[in-house]
Design an enzyme around this catalytic site. Sequence first.
Site, PDB file in Angstrom:
ATOM      1  N   ASP A 161       0.820  -1.210   0.000  1.00 21.19           N
ATOM      2  CA  ASP A 161       0.000   0.000   0.000  1.00 21.19           C
ATOM      3  C   ASP A 161       0.855   1.263   0.000  1.00 21.19           C
ATOM      4  O   ASP A 161       1.538   1.554   0.978  1.00 21.19           O
ATOM      5  CB  ASP A 161      -0.912  -0.010   1.233  1.00 21.19           C
ATOM      6  CG  ASP A 161      -1.889   1.147   1.237  1.00 21.19           C
ATOM      7  OD1 ASP A 161      -2.034   1.800   0.194  1.00 21.19           O
ATOM      8  OD2 ASP A 161      -2.511   1.396   2.278  1.00 21.19           O
ATOM      9  N   ASP A 359      -1.708   6.088  -6.411  1.00 24.32           N
ATOM     10  CA  ASP A 359      -1.990   5.177  -5.307  1.00 24.32           C
ATOM     11  C   ASP A 359      -2.166   3.755  -5.820  1.00 24.32           C
ATOM     12  O   ASP A 359      -2.875   3.522  -6.803  1.00 24.32           O
ATOM     13  CB  ASP A 359      -3.256   5.648  -4.581  1.00 24.32           C
ATOM     14  CG  ASP A 359      -3.601   4.785  -3.382  1.00 24.32           C
ATOM     15  OD1 ASP A 359      -2.687   4.483  -2.589  1.00 24.32           O
ATOM     16  OD2 ASP A 359      -4.773   4.412  -3.234  1.00 24.32           O
TER      17      ASP A 359
END
Length: 479
Positions: A161, A359
Amino acid sequence: MAISIFFFVLLFTTVLARTTPDNNSRTKILDISSSIQKTFNAFSVESLKQEESTISPSSSSSLLSLQLHSRIAVRGTTHRDYNSLTLARLERDSARVKSLQTKVDLVVQGIAKSDLKPEETEFEAEKIEGPIISGTSQGSGEYFSRIGIGHPPSQVYMVLDTGSDVNWIQCAPCADCYQQADPIFEPTSSSSFTPLSCETQQCKSLDVSECRNDTCLYEVSYGDGSYTVGDFVTESITFGGENAVENVAIGCGHNNEGLFVGAAGLLGLGGGTLSFPSQINATSFSYCLVDRDSDSTSTLEFNGVTSPSAVTARLISNPKLDTFYYLDLTGISVAGNAISVSPLVFKVNDNGDGGVIIDSGTAVTRLVTDVYNTLRDEFVKGTRHLPSTNGVALFDTCYDLKSMKSVEVPTVSFHFSNGKELPLPAKNYLIPVDSVGTFCFAFAPTSSSLSIIGNVQQQGTRVSFDLANSLIGFSPNKC
């Protein structure tokens, strides 16, 4: 006379070649048949056996490399059809985006960790009220790597992440743990497990922490109500059973809530001091996100070199928030023509709001509403020859392409302040949402001022984060 005409035609052709956009840059071909076939392949992928990952050969001893797997390759799917699988993904994605924006909102509102009082956070399973929101969300992890934790290493799947900093893993004894694919990590079985004291810099760097018996406790809570709470420790992290990184600060979570879909925890790749790249002093890292509907693998690499052919852009610093990676995006074009929007909509404000981040956990690219509407309208103008159909979930621009084998669609490109352009493959912005030929424009509006470039648009491209030089590189077909 004939010679004069010849030179005139030659001159006209040369000028036209210089001023007319290359047709290849104006349109892309989308293979409909192949895209639909992949929707069926998603249900034939067998879950990976829980084996140790391998180290990719490298001429540099400083290069760390591990395999990267799509979520469906690790866990398979229980959905009966591709439409229900898509809807589930989009629901997770919406929660993810809400979580990211909440973190920005807290910064904009001036809520810093120095403002938090210890009593605002209860380190008990039945009551978690920490106001700090991290960069992931319930079930949002779409890409996993197999990593060894402790000594001897226990192999587990970890969510990767770029929107989070704190690394953590579920630990025994579990007061409250969700189901994961591997056995719960047992700290007593690891000789390298070392609790951190409250006076260490790692403990002080946490957004939410508490001290008990001179032992540092951590909490990370997410925008959807999920959380992890436990001891903050240092551990050994191993790649492929060979390359071990010692003394990495990691959360040992005894109280964990959320649907992290079988992963044992999370490896934070954000820009903060507690992220994995920061802790190992990585000068760079890169990943290539493979097709989410396949069992293909790629790699996550640290301290590699960006390809000389990469399309590069500047990474922008947000003084208010160091976790996210902000891009110096200045515009978007459709079929070679820039859409009419102010470049200011892509800038980070003085208060830390706005900007464009990239992201790994967000699927669909989100753009501020005015930008999205303009982009969509330009795309629709270039697809009037395609039969439209009803929208699906957050997608408002969809097409019925079941009678076609391939289609020509206008190219969508990102533009950066250094003059570089990144044209996207058609399959990265016109995607199937079922197995019967419904395709949707894979962008969505957001009412916030934060724009997010998601992983659908990144698939098939090696994304390189040159941390030493504050650059990001995009290398298509370099998985």
